[in-house]
Design an enzyme around this catalytic site. Structure first.
Site, mmCIF file in Angstrom:
data_model
loop_
_atom_site.group_PDB
_atom_site.id
_atom_site.type_symbol
_atom_site.label_atom_id
_atom_site.label_comp_id
_atom_site.label_asym_id
_atom_site.label_seq_id
_atom_site.Cartn_x
_atom_site.Cartn_y
_atom_site.Cartn_z
ATOM 1 N N CYS A 25 -47.898 15.767 -20.756
ATOM 2 C CA CYS A 25 -49.328 16.141 -20.695
ATOM 3 C C CYS A 25 -50.199 15.006 -20.163
ATOM 4 O O CYS A 25 -51.403 15.185 -19.973
ATOM 5 C CB CYS A 25 -49.819 16.582 -22.068
ATOM 6 S SG CYS A 25 -48.841 17.887 -22.787
ATOM 7 N N HIS B 98 -56.050 23.636 -21.304
ATOM 8 C CA HIS B 98 -55.104 22.524 -21.167
ATOM 9 C C HIS B 98 -53.952 22.903 -20.227
ATOM 10 O O HIS B 98 -52.824 23.140 -20.663
ATOM 11 C CB HIS B 98 -54.590 22.147 -22.563
ATOM 12 C CG HIS B 98 -53.683 20.957 -22.621
ATOM 13 N ND1 HIS B 98 -53.708 19.937 -21.684
ATOM 14 C CD2 HIS B 98 -52.702 20.618 -23.512
ATOM 15 C CE1 HIS B 98 -52.790 19.033 -22.002
ATOM 16 N NE2 HIS B 98 -52.165 19.426 -23.092
HETATM 17 N N1 COA Z 1 -58.102 28.973 -28.529
HETATM 18 C C1 COA Z 1 -58.888 30.072 -28.583
HETATM 19 N N2 COA Z 1 -58.442 31.328 -28.326
HETATM 20 C C2 COA Z 1 -57.142 31.451 -27.998
HETATM 21 C C3 COA Z 1 -56.280 30.338 -27.909
HETATM 22 C C4 COA Z 1 -56.813 29.071 -28.197
HETATM 23 N N3 COA Z 1 -56.042 27.998 -28.156
HETATM 24 N N4 COA Z 1 -55.053 30.780 -27.542
HETATM 25 C C5 COA Z 1 -55.145 32.120 -27.398
HETATM 26 N N5 COA Z 1 -56.397 32.519 -27.672
HETATM 27 C C6 COA Z 1 -56.888 33.904 -27.730
HETATM 28 C C7 COA Z 1 -56.489 34.772 -26.551
HETATM 29 O O1 COA Z 1 -57.488 34.848 -25.575
HETATM 30 C C8 COA Z 1 -56.285 36.114 -27.208
HETATM 31 O O2 COA Z 1 -57.550 36.708 -27.429
HETATM 32 P P1 COA Z 1 -57.749 38.312 -27.305
HETATM 33 O O3 COA Z 1 -56.849 38.902 -28.355
HETATM 34 O O4 COA Z 1 -59.210 38.482 -27.573
HETATM 35 O O5 COA Z 1 -57.318 38.650 -25.929
HETATM 36 C C9 COA Z 1 -55.713 35.769 -28.576
HETATM 37 O O6 COA Z 1 -56.225 34.465 -28.854
HETATM 38 C C10 COA Z 1 -54.196 35.766 -28.622
HETATM 39 O O7 COA Z 1 -53.739 35.137 -27.450
HETATM 40 P P2 COA Z 1 -52.207 34.931 -27.133
HETATM 41 O O8 COA Z 1 -52.102 34.454 -25.724
HETATM 42 O O9 COA Z 1 -51.426 36.145 -27.530
HETATM 43 O O10 COA Z 1 -51.859 33.751 -28.123
HETATM 44 P P3 COA Z 1 -50.450 33.245 -28.527
HETATM 45 O O11 COA Z 1 -50.298 33.553 -29.970
HETATM 46 O O12 COA Z 1 -49.398 33.701 -27.574
HETATM 47 O O13 COA Z 1 -50.599 31.666 -28.302
HETATM 48 C C11 COA Z 1 -50.906 29.500 -29.213
HETATM 49 C C12 COA Z 1 -51.484 30.930 -29.096
HETATM 50 C C13 COA Z 1 -51.900 28.677 -30.010
HETATM 51 C C14 COA Z 1 -49.568 29.549 -29.923
HETATM 52 C C15 COA Z 1 -50.735 28.891 -27.773
HETATM 53 O O14 COA Z 1 -51.966 28.874 -27.133
HETATM 54 C C16 COA Z 1 -50.134 27.511 -27.826
HETATM 55 O O15 COA Z 1 -48.935 27.356 -27.906
HETATM 56 N N6 COA Z 1 -50.974 26.448 -27.731
HETATM 57 C C17 COA Z 1 -50.511 25.079 -27.774
HETATM 58 C C18 COA Z 1 -50.137 24.635 -26.391
HETATM 59 C C19 COA Z 1 -49.439 23.292 -26.432
HETATM 60 O O16 COA Z 1 -48.612 23.018 -27.275
HETATM 61 N N7 COA Z 1 -49.768 22.414 -25.477
HETATM 62 C C20 COA Z 1 -49.186 21.099 -25.411
HETATM 63 C C21 COA Z 1 -49.876 20.205 -26.376
HETATM 64 S S1 COA Z 1 -49.019 18.690 -26.659
#
Ligand code: COA
Length: 385
Positions: free
Chosen positions: A83, A332
Site C-alpha cells: 500500500c 484506498h
Molecule cells: N466504508 C463505507 N462504506 C463501505 C465501505 C467502507 N469501507 N466498504 C463498503 N461500503 C459500503 C458499500 O458501498 C455498500 O453499500 P450499499 O449496500 O449501500 O451499496 C456496503 O457498504 C457493502 O459493500 P460491500 O462491497 O459488499 O462490502 P464488503 O463487505 O464486500 O467489503 C470491507 C467491506 C470492509 C470488508 C472491504 O471494504 C475491505 O476489505 N476493506 C479493507 C481493505 C483493505 O484491507 N485494504 C488494505 C489495507 S492495509
C-alpha cells in the site's frame, strides 16, 4: 542533490469505475496533472501499483502506461511496496530529478481493485502480509489491524467511540472532496453500529476497495520558478522497513517504521513535528490513524484516541489530519494512495483545496504505509511563492 519541486497534480473521481480500464485511470490522472502543470515534457515515468497482476492480470504496467499516455520510448518503471507503492513512486521520481538524470519526472499511482470479487480482492491484499506466519493461517488485513486495535484498547483504554471518531472526522472532510469515493457524512452512532468485520473493527472503521489513480509532476526548483505560480518543494523524505509479520515485533502497538521514516524525513527537512501545519496519513483502518499520530510524536503513546475526541486533528484543530477525507472516505486504491496524499498536500499548500482549505498551510507531512507497518514513506513538503 538538486532541489525538487512539484509543479502539477492530477486526480480523478475515485470509486467503483466499471466503465474505465486500468490504463484509462492512470492516463486520465496523468493528463490532468500535465494540464495542471501546463507542461508536456516528461523525461521519466514512475508508476506505483501494488498488484495489477492479481487485480487485472496486467503486469509490465509501466510500458502500458507510457504507451497509452503518448510517451512511447520514455523510460518508465513500476515500483511496489504494497500500500506504500504510491509513496515509493514519488520518492523514485524525486531521485530522478534530484540526481540530475531527468528534468521532469511524472509519478503516477494506480490500482483497479473492483474487477475481482471481494474474496479475491482480500486475497490479493493479503499477499502483502507474511505468507508463512500470517496469510497461510487465514489472517487478513482487517484481522491484523483488529489485533492491534484490541491490544491498544487493552493497554491504553482506547474506546470504540475514539476509534469511531476518526471515521466521523474523515468522512466530514471527505464530504468536501469531489474526488472521494464515499463523500457522505457519518455519525458516531452509525460508525459504532455498522456491520462487524473483525472485532472490534466495523465496516465504517475500514478503508474501502477502490478503483483510482493520481499523478504528480516533479522538476527542479529552478524550472518551477520560471512558471510564476505557486508550487511545493519536497524538503524531506524518510523511508523505512520493518518486520512484515506482527508476531516478530517486540511491541505491536508501536509503529516503529512510521517513527523511523518520520524522523528521517524531518531531519532531512531540518524540522520537528511541531513545525508541521497538517498531515495526510495512512488511515487504512481508524486504529492506524491513532497509532500513526503516536508514532509521529504528535501525542504520547495511548493519547491518539483522546486527542481525536478533543478535536486536535479536525480541520479547524491545532493539527489537522487527513483533510482529503483520508483512505476512509476518499478511498484506498492501494497503489494510488501515496500519490494522492501528495496531491492533497500540494493543493492545500497552494491554497487550492476549496471548502476544506486549511488556513495558513505552509508545511505538510504525508505518511504512506505498506501492510501492517512493514514499510513506510514520509514526505515533507513546503509551500513556495
Ligand atoms: N466504508 C463505507 N462504506 C463501505 C465501505 C467502507 N469501507 N466498504 C463498503 N461500503 C459500503 C458499500 O458501498 C455498500 O453499500 P450499499 O449496500 O449501500 O451499496 C456496503 O457498504 C457493502 O459493500 P460491500 O462491497 O459488499 O462490502 P464488503 O463487505 O464486500 O467489503 C470491507 C467491506 C470492509 C470488508 C472491504 O471494504 C475491505 O476489505 N476493506 C479493507 C481493505 C483493505 O484491507 N485494504 C488494505 C489495507 S492495509
Amino acid at each position: 542533490m538538486r532541489e525538487v519541486a512539484i509543479i502539477g497534480v492530477g486526480m480523478i473521481k475515485w470509486g467503483e469505475l466499471w466503465e474505465k480500464s486500468l490504463r484509462d485511470l492512470a492516463v486520465e490522472a496523468a493528463l490532468n496533472c500535465l494540464d495542471d502543470a501546463t507542461v508536456d515534457r516528461v523525461d521519466a515515468i514512475t508508476v506505483g501499483a501494488m498488484s495489477s497482476g492479481l487485480f487485472n492480470a496486467q503486469e509490465h504496467l509501466a510500458s502500458v502506461v507510457s504507451d497509452y499516455l503518448g510517451k512511447r520510448f520514455t523510460p518508465a518503471i513500476r515500483v511496489e511496496s504494497a500500500c506504500a507503492s504510491g509513496g515509493l513512486a514519488v520518492k523514485t521520481a524525486y531521485m530522478e530529478v534530484a540526481s540530475g538524470l531527468s528534468e521532469y519526472a511524472l509519478a503516477i499511482g494506480v490500482e483497479k481493485m473492483t474487477d475481482v470479487d471481494g474474496g479475491e480482492a482480500t486475497f490479493a491484499l493479503a499477499t502483502a502480509a507474511d505468507q508463512d506466519y500470517e496469510a497461510f493461517h487465514g489472517i487478513t488485513f482487517p484481522g491484523l489491524y483488529a489485533m492491534m486495535a484490541n491490544a491498544h484498547m487493552h493497554k491504553y483504554g482506547t474506546t470504540l467511540e475514539q476509534l469511531s471518531q476518526v471515521a466521523v472526522k474523515n468522512h466530514y472532510n471527505g464530504s468536501m472532496n469531489p474526488h472521494a469515493q464515499f463523500p457522505m457524512k457519518v455519525t458516531l452512532e452509525q460508525v459504532m453500529t455498522s456491520t462487524m468485520v473483525a472485532d472490534p473493527i466495523r465496516l465504517l472503521h475500514c478503508s474501502p476497495i477502490t478503483d483510482g489513480a493520481a499523478a504528480v509532476l516533479l522538476t527542479t526548483e529552478e524550472e518551477a520558478k520560471k512558471l510564476n505560480k505557486p508550487y511545493a518543494v519536497i524538503t524531506g523524505i524518510g523511508h523505512a522497513t520493518d518486520t512484515i509479520a506482527l508476531c516478530q515485533r517486540k511491541d505491536i502497538l508501536k509503529l516503529a517504521v512510521v517513527e523511523e521514516s518520520a524522523q528521517r524525513a524531518l531531519k532531512m527537512a531540518g524540522k520537528t513535528i511541531r513545525d508541521i501545519d497538517f498531515a495526510e496519513v495512512h488511515d487504512c483502518f481508524t486504529i492506524a490513524e491513532i497509532m500513526v499520530m503516536e508514532a509521529l510524536g504528535m501525542v504520547e503513546p495511548g493519547q491518539g484516541g483522546p486527542a481525536t475526541m478533543n478535536g486536535l486533528t479536525a480541520l479547524d484543530g491545532d493539527f489537522p489530519i487527513n483533510p482529503s477525507g483520508g483512505l476512509k472516505s476518499k478511498g484506498h486504491p492501494v497503489g494510488a494512495t501515496g500519490v494522492a496524499q501528495i496531491v492533497e498536500a500540494v493543493s492545500q499548500l497552494r491554497g487550492k483545496a476549496g471548502q476544506r482549505q486549511i488556513k495558513n498551510a505552509r508545511t505538510a507531512l504525508t505518511q504512506n504505509m505498506g501492510g501492517s507497518g512493514a514499510s513506510s514513506i514520509v514526505h515533507i513538503l513546503e509551500a513556495r511563492q
